[in-house]
Design an enzyme around this catalytic site. Structure first.
Site, PDB file in Angstrom:
ATOM      1  N   ASP A 124      30.166  37.154  23.570  1.00  0.00           N
ATOM      2  CA  ASP A 124      29.532  35.842  23.461  1.00  0.00           C
ATOM      3  C   ASP A 124      30.238  34.875  22.515  1.00  0.00           C
ATOM      4  OD1 ASP A 124      27.348  36.309  25.237  1.00  0.00           O
ATOM      5  OD2 ASP A 124      26.518  37.672  23.736  1.00  0.00           O
ATOM      6  N   ASP A 180      27.162  36.052  33.169  1.00  0.00           N
ATOM      7  CA  ASP A 180      27.180  35.096  32.043  1.00  0.00           C
ATOM      8  C   ASP A 180      28.569  34.989  31.404  1.00  0.00           C
ATOM      9  OD1 ASP A 180      24.935  36.735  32.556  1.00  0.00           O
ATOM     10  OD2 ASP A 180      23.924  36.142  30.734  1.00  0.00           O
TER      11      ASP A 180
HETATM   12  N1  GLY Z   1      22.950  36.520  28.214  1.00  0.00           N
HETATM   13  C1  GLY Z   1      22.646  35.205  28.202  1.00  0.00           C
HETATM   14  C2  GLY Z   1      21.391  34.792  28.846  1.00  0.00           C
HETATM   15  O1  GLY Z   1      20.339  35.266  28.517  1.00  0.00           O
HETATM   16  O2  GLY Z   1      21.431  33.955  29.697  1.00  0.00           O
END
Ligand code: GLY
Length: 407
Positions: A124, A180
Site C-alpha cells: 500500500d 487494489d
Molecule cells: N484494500 C483497500 C480497500 O479496502 O479498498
C-alpha cells in the site's frame, strides 16, 4: 451592518449542502451545468469540514483520520493503508484554493508520513506516499519530496515476486495479489520517469500485464483476491475478501481495477490497458444493479439489493476514473463515461451523501462501506471516499474549463 448580514448569509449558504440536487430529467449538459455551478459551494463546505477535522486532531501526533463510527473519530498511524488520504485531501483543498492555510496543513500531515518511505510491510506504499507526497510534489515541489517517493518505489519493489511477475499484496494467505494493487503502480511509473531505476516501470508493466491476464472473469468483472504459488505461478484459489463472494463483483474492487488500468494507459499508451479499462467501465456503467443515481451497492451482486448498503467510496473512485477515461475513449462511450461520472458526483454532492457542515465527524461524505463481510466499516464516512470525491471534482473542474489534465 446590512453588508455584514448579506456576507454572513452568503457564507452560511455556501457552507450548507443544500441546493445540489440531481436534475432528474435534464440532459447531460444540464447536469454538467448544475455541477459546475455547485463547485464553489461544495469546496467551501468541504474546506469548512476539514477545518473542523484539523481541530479534532489537535494534540495528536502521527494520527490520520480514517472513519467516524459510533460517534467517535477512528484514526490510524502512518503504516496503515489509508494514512495518505487525509494529507492528500488537504493537497486537493490547496489545489482548489491555492491558499497558504491548506498548504501549511498539507505539509504538516505529509511530513508525518516520511517515516514510511522505506516501508515494505504491504503493497500500500503507493496509496500512502503517492496521495500525500505525490500530490505535494506536483503542486508545490517541496524539498525532499522527490527522494521520499523514489525510496517508496524501491520499497514497493521489494515485494515483487519475479517468477510470478507480480507484486505480492499482503503477507497473509500464500501469495495473494488483490485488484487494489493496480493503484500502487502509479508510484512506480512516476519513479521510473523521474530518475528512478528502469526496473520500476518494468515491474509495474509486468504486474499490470499479469493482472490483465489473470484477474478478470469472462464478464469483465475483477476478482478481489487471487492467491498464487510463487514458484509455479499456479493459482491456489480465488477469495471473496471484502466482496460478497469469490465469484462476485465487489464494488470498490471494480473501481480500483477501472482506475488502475486507466492510469496505466495514461502512463504507457498501451492499447491493451485502454481496452481493459473500457471493458471494466462497460461492465459497471451498464450493470443492471447500478442504481439510477449511479452510486453502487457495496457489491454489485449483494444478496439483499435493493436494501444493501451503497458505497460512496466505490462511486467516488469510479467517478474520478471515468472522467479520466472519458478523455481517452472514443465517442459515444466517452460521453457515457463522462455523464455517468457527473451523475455520480452530483449524487455524492446531494444531501443524501454529503454531510452538513459540522456533522459526520467532519468527514465530507457519508455512507461508505469498508469491509461488510468482516462487519467492519458498514455505512460510515471513510477518508478515501473524501479523497477520490475531491479528486473527481478537481478533474471535472479542469475538464469543464478545458484545462490540461493534472499529470
Ligand atoms: N484494500 C483497500 C480497500 O479496502 O479498498
Amino acid at each position: 451592518m446590512k453588508r455584514l448580514l448579506i456576507s454572513l448569509s452568503l457564507l452560511l449558504a455556501s457552507l450548507s449542502n443544500a441546493g445540489v440536487n440531481l436534475p432528474p430529467r435534464g440532459d447531460a449538459a444540464d447536469r454538467e451545468e448544475a455541477l459546475r455551478a455547485a463547485l464553489p459551494d461544495i469546496f467551501a463546505a468541504s474546506a469548512e469540514q476539514y477545518r473542523g477535522m484539523l481541530k479534532r486532531l489537535e494534540g495528536t501526533t502521527d494520527q490520520f483520520p480514517r472513519r467516524w463510527e459510533k460517534n467517535a473519530l477512528v484514526t490510524v498511524g502512518p503504516k496503515e493503508w489509508t494514512s495518505g488520504f487525509f494529507p492528500g485531501s488537504l493537497w486537493h483543498l490547496y489545489e482548489h484554493t491555492r491558499s497558504p492555510e491548506w498548504k501549511a496543513a498539507a505539509l504538516h500531515y505529509t511530513a508525518m508520513l516520511e517515516q514510511v518511505r522505506h516501508y515494505s510491510g504491504n503493497h500500500d506504499i503507493g496509496f500512502m506516499l503517492f496521495c500525500s507526497f505525490g500530490n505535494g510534489l506536483r503542486l508545490a515541489n517541496p524539498d525532499g519530496y522527490r527522494e521520499v517517493l523514489l525510496d517508496g518505489a524501491a520499497a514497493l519493489c521489494q515485494r515483487y515476486v519475479p517468477r510470478l511477475g507480480m507484486i505480492r499484496s499482503w503477507d497473509s494467505y500464500k501469495n495473494p495479489v488483490i485488484i487494489d494493487n493496480m493503484m500502487n503502480l502509479e508510484l512506480l511509473m512516476w519513479a521510473a520517469k523521474q530518475g528512478g531505476e528502469k526496473r520500476f516501470a518494468d515491474i509495474a508493466l509486468s504486474h499490470a500485464d499479469q493482472t490483465n491476464a489473470r484477474h478478470f472473469r469472462p464478464d469483465n468483472s475483477a476478482y478481489h483476491i487471487v492467491d498464487y504459488n510463487p514458484l509455479t505461478g499456479k493459482i491456489f484459489g480465488y477469495y471473496a475478501g471484502q466482496g460478497a463472494s469469490a465469484d462476485g463483483p465487489w464494488a470498490r474492487g471494480q473501481s480500483w481495477g477501472l482506475y488502475g488500468f486507466t492510469m496505466m494507459y495514461r502512463e504507457t499508451r498501451k492499447p491493451e490497458y485502454l481496452a481493459r479499462a473500457v471493458k471494466s467501465a462497460d461492465f459497471l456503467v451498464r450493470h443492471r444493479n447500478l442504481p439510477a443515481d449511479a452510486v453502487p451497492y457495496w457489491d454489485y451482486e449483494a444478496a439483499d439489493i435493493p436494501e444493501a448498503p451503497r458505497d460512496a467510496s466505490a462511486a467516488a473512485i469510479m467517478a474520478s476514473a471515468l472522467l479520466e477515461l472519458s478523455t481517452f475513449a472514443e465517442a459515444p462511450k466517452a460521453t457515457l463515461y463522462r455523464d455517468t461520472a457527473v451523475r455520480q458526483l452530483l449524487t455524492l454532492s446531494s444531501p443524501a451523501y454529503r454531510a452538513p457542515v459540522g456533522a459526520n465527524g467532519n468527514f465530507i461524505l457519508m455512507h461508505g462501506v469498508g469491509h461488510l463481510p468482516g462487519n467492519s466499516e458498514v455505512d460510515v464516512p471513510l477518508n478515501y471516499a473524501d479523497y477520490y470525491y475531491l479528486e473527481g471534482l478537481l478533474r471535472f473542474k479542469r475538464l469543464s474549463a478545458k484545462l490540461p489534465a493534472e499529470n
